[in-house]
Design a protein around this motif. Structure first.
Motif, PDB file in Angstrom:
ATOM      1  N   LYS A  70      14.534  -5.135   0.155  1.00  0.00           N
ATOM      2  CA  LYS A  70      13.874  -4.160   1.025  1.00  0.00           C
ATOM      3  C   LYS A  70      12.638  -3.581   0.349  1.00  0.00           C
ATOM      4  O   LYS A  70      12.279  -3.946  -0.773  1.00  0.00           O
ATOM      5  CB  LYS A  70      14.857  -3.018   1.360  1.00  0.00           C
ATOM      6  CG  LYS A  70      16.091  -3.463   2.105  1.00  0.00           C
ATOM      7  CD  LYS A  70      15.773  -3.949   3.506  1.00  0.00           C
ATOM      8  CE  LYS A  70      17.043  -4.272   4.268  1.00  0.00           C
ATOM      9  NZ  LYS A  70      16.753  -4.843   5.608  1.00  0.00           N
ATOM     10  N   GLY A  71      11.990  -2.662   1.049  1.00  0.00           N
ATOM     11  CA  GLY A  71      10.792  -2.021   0.531  1.00  0.00           C
ATOM     12  C   GLY A  71      11.102  -0.824  -0.344  1.00  0.00           C
ATOM     13  O   GLY A  71      12.245  -0.567  -0.723  1.00  0.00           O
ATOM     14  N   LEU A  72      10.066  -0.067  -0.634  1.00  0.00           N
ATOM     15  CA  LEU A  72      10.157   1.048  -1.565  1.00  0.00           C
ATOM     16  C   LEU A  72      10.345   2.367  -0.821  1.00  0.00           C
ATOM     17  O   LEU A  72       9.704   2.607   0.207  1.00  0.00           O
ATOM     18  CB  LEU A  72       8.879   1.099  -2.406  1.00  0.00           C
ATOM     19  CG  LEU A  72       8.658  -0.137  -3.269  1.00  0.00           C
ATOM     20  CD1 LEU A  72       7.189  -0.257  -3.684  1.00  0.00           C
ATOM     21  CD2 LEU A  72       9.542  -0.064  -4.508  1.00  0.00           C
ATOM     22  N   GLU A  73      11.193   3.214  -1.360  1.00  0.00           N
ATOM     23  CA  GLU A  73      11.493   4.520  -0.758  1.00  0.00           C
ATOM     24  C   GLU A  73      11.391   5.591  -1.831  1.00  0.00           C
ATOM     25  O   GLU A  73      12.158   5.593  -2.794  1.00  0.00           O
ATOM     26  CB  GLU A  73      12.897   4.530  -0.147  1.00  0.00           C
ATOM     27  CG  GLU A  73      13.275   5.875   0.460  1.00  0.00           C
ATOM     28  CD  GLU A  73      14.737   5.978   0.847  1.00  0.00           C
ATOM     29  OE1 GLU A  73      15.092   6.904   1.596  1.00  0.00           O
ATOM     30  OE2 GLU A  73      15.553   5.144   0.393  1.00  0.00           O
ATOM     31  N   TRP A  74      10.473   6.528  -1.621  1.00  0.00           N
ATOM     32  CA  TRP A  74      10.393   7.674  -2.525  1.00  0.00           C
ATOM     33  C   TRP A  74      11.618   8.561  -2.289  1.00  0.00           C
ATOM     34  O   TRP A  74      11.991   8.809  -1.142  1.00  0.00           O
ATOM     35  CB  TRP A  74       9.118   8.465  -2.249  1.00  0.00           C
ATOM     36  CG  TRP A  74       9.083   9.766  -2.983  1.00  0.00           C
ATOM     37  CD1 TRP A  74       8.659   9.999  -4.260  1.00  0.00           C
ATOM     38  CD2 TRP A  74       9.531  11.032  -2.478  1.00  0.00           C
ATOM     39  NE1 TRP A  74       8.816  11.324  -4.574  1.00  0.00           N
ATOM     40  CE2 TRP A  74       9.346  11.984  -3.498  1.00  0.00           C
ATOM     41  CE3 TRP A  74      10.067  11.458  -1.262  1.00  0.00           C
ATOM     42  CZ2 TRP A  74       9.679  13.325  -3.354  1.00  0.00           C
ATOM     43  CZ3 TRP A  74      10.406  12.796  -1.107  1.00  0.00           C
ATOM     44  CH2 TRP A  74      10.207  13.705  -2.141  1.00  0.00           C
ATOM     45  N   ILE A  75      12.226   9.063  -3.376  1.00  0.00           N
ATOM     46  CA  ILE A  75      13.386   9.915  -3.165  1.00  0.00           C
ATOM     47  C   ILE A  75      13.290  11.289  -3.820  1.00  0.00           C
ATOM     48  O   ILE A  75      13.928  12.239  -3.333  1.00  0.00           O
ATOM     49  CB  ILE A  75      14.709   9.236  -3.583  1.00  0.00           C
ATOM     50  CG1 ILE A  75      14.688   8.793  -5.039  1.00  0.00           C
ATOM     51  CG2 ILE A  75      15.034   8.087  -2.641  1.00  0.00           C
ATOM     52  CD1 ILE A  75      16.035   8.294  -5.523  1.00  0.00           C
ATOM     53  N   LEU A 118       5.390  10.900  -0.460  1.00  0.00           N
ATOM     54  CA  LEU A 118       4.776   9.594  -0.650  1.00  0.00           C
ATOM     55  C   LEU A 118       5.448   8.616   0.301  1.00  0.00           C
ATOM     56  O   LEU A 118       6.677   8.635   0.480  1.00  0.00           O
ATOM     57  CB  LEU A 118       5.062   9.077  -2.065  1.00  0.00           C
ATOM     58  CG  LEU A 118       4.145   9.455  -3.201  1.00  0.00           C
ATOM     59  CD1 LEU A 118       4.236  10.949  -3.466  1.00  0.00           C
ATOM     60  CD2 LEU A 118       4.528   8.695  -4.461  1.00  0.00           C
ATOM     61  N   THR A 119       4.643   7.751   0.911  1.00  0.00           N
ATOM     62  CA  THR A 119       5.213   6.702   1.751  1.00  0.00           C
ATOM     63  C   THR A 119       4.531   5.367   1.450  1.00  0.00           C
ATOM     64  O   THR A 119       3.358   5.337   1.073  1.00  0.00           O
ATOM     65  CB  THR A 119       5.095   7.022   3.249  1.00  0.00           C
ATOM     66  OG1 THR A 119       3.743   7.426   3.542  1.00  0.00           O
ATOM     67  CG2 THR A 119       6.033   8.139   3.648  1.00  0.00           C
ATOM     68  N   PHE A 120       5.311   4.315   1.642  1.00  0.00           N
ATOM     69  CA  PHE A 120       4.883   2.973   1.288  1.00  0.00           C
ATOM     70  C   PHE A 120       4.806   2.090   2.530  1.00  0.00           C
ATOM     71  O   PHE A 120       5.575   2.273   3.487  1.00  0.00           O
ATOM     72  CB  PHE A 120       5.891   2.340   0.323  1.00  0.00           C
ATOM     73  CG  PHE A 120       5.995   3.042  -0.998  1.00  0.00           C
ATOM     74  CD1 PHE A 120       6.830   4.139  -1.157  1.00  0.00           C
ATOM     75  CD2 PHE A 120       5.266   2.607  -2.095  1.00  0.00           C
ATOM     76  CE1 PHE A 120       6.925   4.787  -2.383  1.00  0.00           C
ATOM     77  CE2 PHE A 120       5.356   3.241  -3.331  1.00  0.00           C
ATOM     78  CZ  PHE A 120       6.187   4.338  -3.468  1.00  0.00           C
ATOM     79  N   CYS A 139       0.864  -1.171   0.000  1.00  0.00           N
ATOM     80  CA  CYS A 139       0.000   0.000   0.000  1.00  0.00           C
ATOM     81  C   CYS A 139       0.907   1.228   0.000  1.00  0.00           C
ATOM     82  O   CYS A 139       2.048   1.159   0.457  1.00  0.00           O
ATOM     83  CB  CYS A 139      -0.951   0.002   1.186  1.00  0.00           C
ATOM     84  SG  CYS A 139      -0.163   0.044   2.826  1.00  0.00           S
ATOM     85  N   TRP A 140       0.388   2.321  -0.523  1.00  0.00           N
ATOM     86  CA  TRP A 140       1.156   3.575  -0.461  1.00  0.00           C
ATOM     87  C   TRP A 140       0.178   4.730  -0.440  1.00  0.00           C
ATOM     88  O   TRP A 140      -0.946   4.618  -0.909  1.00  0.00           O
ATOM     89  CB  TRP A 140       2.164   3.693  -1.594  1.00  0.00           C
ATOM     90  CG  TRP A 140       1.633   3.838  -2.983  1.00  0.00           C
ATOM     91  CD1 TRP A 140       1.316   2.822  -3.836  1.00  0.00           C
ATOM     92  CD2 TRP A 140       1.386   5.056  -3.675  1.00  0.00           C
ATOM     93  NE1 TRP A 140       0.872   3.333  -5.024  1.00  0.00           N
ATOM     94  CE2 TRP A 140       0.912   4.705  -4.965  1.00  0.00           C
ATOM     95  CE3 TRP A 140       1.519   6.417  -3.357  1.00  0.00           C
ATOM     96  CZ2 TRP A 140       0.573   5.661  -5.922  1.00  0.00           C
ATOM     97  CZ3 TRP A 140       1.187   7.360  -4.312  1.00  0.00           C
ATOM     98  CH2 TRP A 140       0.715   6.986  -5.583  1.00  0.00           C
ATOM     99  N   GLN A 141       0.619   5.836   0.157  1.00  0.00           N
ATOM    100  CA  GLN A 141      -0.258   6.990   0.261  1.00  0.00           C
ATOM    101  C   GLN A 141       0.322   8.178  -0.496  1.00  0.00           C
ATOM    102  O   GLN A 141       1.527   8.419  -0.472  1.00  0.00           O
ATOM    103  CB  GLN A 141      -0.543   7.326   1.729  1.00  0.00           C
ATOM    104  CG  GLN A 141       0.642   7.836   2.544  1.00  0.00           C
ATOM    105  CD  GLN A 141       0.903   9.316   2.366  1.00  0.00           C
ATOM    106  OE1 GLN A 141       0.006  10.078   2.004  1.00  0.00           O
ATOM    107  NE2 GLN A 141       2.164   9.733   2.595  1.00  0.00           N
ATOM    108  N   GLY A 142      -0.587   8.910  -1.122  1.00  0.00           N
ATOM    109  CA  GLY A 142      -0.188  10.104  -1.860  1.00  0.00           C
ATOM    110  C   GLY A 142      -0.928  11.335  -1.359  1.00  0.00           C
ATOM    111  O   GLY A 142      -0.895  12.376  -2.010  1.00  0.00           O
TER     112      GLY A 142
END
Lengths: 112, 114
Positions: B43-48, A101-103, A93-96
């Motif tokens: 690992k998981g996802l990281e917005w950059i 943005l975070t997952f 899931c992720w939020q915008g």
């Protein structure tokens, strides 16, 4: 930053069984626009993420209707009515709604 | 069909620089903001980073602020990520994605190791 907490960490299900994944956010994801930008993506093994659901419950056109999303404010759920072999992978899931943005940390779905 | 194709990754030493590219097709690139999102191994996802459609605004995660620069060339339908002072913790698959993150590239691997 908004923290997204997913449970369970992993699921092992047989073909045809239902699946349910929970996602909780540390803040309400209801935006000032009245929209809730909570989304789901699937990352199959060795692939990049693919879109599944946006704004809590809206399926993208190519997504089978065995997938559904629900929830509000801080608690959300992704359900698969009957798991198929192609559904294996990691669901995020992720939020915008809030910047950045975070997952979520992901839920790995394995097929028995 | 929307396509995002990243390139420019590789193995570099700590402290080095690298520039990633993401070529877009199948949609009006100049109308959309674009993200870089990364995923460290297992690992998981990281917005950059995020850049607005017209480059008027750019935003960065704290983990890369001051070291990475996002840019774009709308005439070439291309998004860039310039990475300086690379660290071992920058080792990851780097994905570009459109503003709604509903389309992702296939990713490009960056490995920072001595």
């Amino acid at each position: 930053d908004v923290v997204m907490t997913q449970t369970p960490v992993s699921l092992s299900l047989a073909i045809g069984q239902p699946a349910s994944i929970s996602c909780k956010s540390s803040q309400s994801l209801l935006g000032t626009s009245g929209k809730t930008f909570l989304n789901w993506i699937l990352q199959r093994p060795g692939q990049s993420p693919k879109r599944l659901i946006y704004q809590v419950s809206k399926l993208y056109s190519e997504v089978p209707d065995r997938f559904s999303g629900s929830g509000s404010e801080t608690e959300f759920t992704l359900k698969i009515s009957r798991v198929e072999a192609e559904d294996l992978g990691v669901y995020y899931c992720w939020q915008g709604t809030h910047f950045p943005l975070t997952f979520g940390s992901g839920t790995k779905l394995e097929i028995k | 069909e929307v396509q995002l194709v990243e390139s420019g990754g590789g193995l570099v030493k700590p402290g080095s620089s690298l520039k990633l590219s993401c070529v877009a097709s199948g949609f009006t690139f100049s109308s959309y903001g674009m993200h870089w999102i990364r995923q460290a191994p297992k690992k998981g996802l990281e917005w950059i980073a995020l850049i607005y459609y017209d480059s008027s605004n750019k935003y960065y995660a704290d983990s890369v602020k001051g070291r990475f620069t996002i840019s774009r060339d709308n005439s070439k339908n291309t998004l860039y990520l310039e990475m300086n002072s690379l660290r071992s913790e920058d080792t990851a698959m780097y994905y570009c994605a459109n503003s709604g993150a509903d389309y992702w590239g296939q990713g490009v691997m960056v490995t920072v190791s001595s």
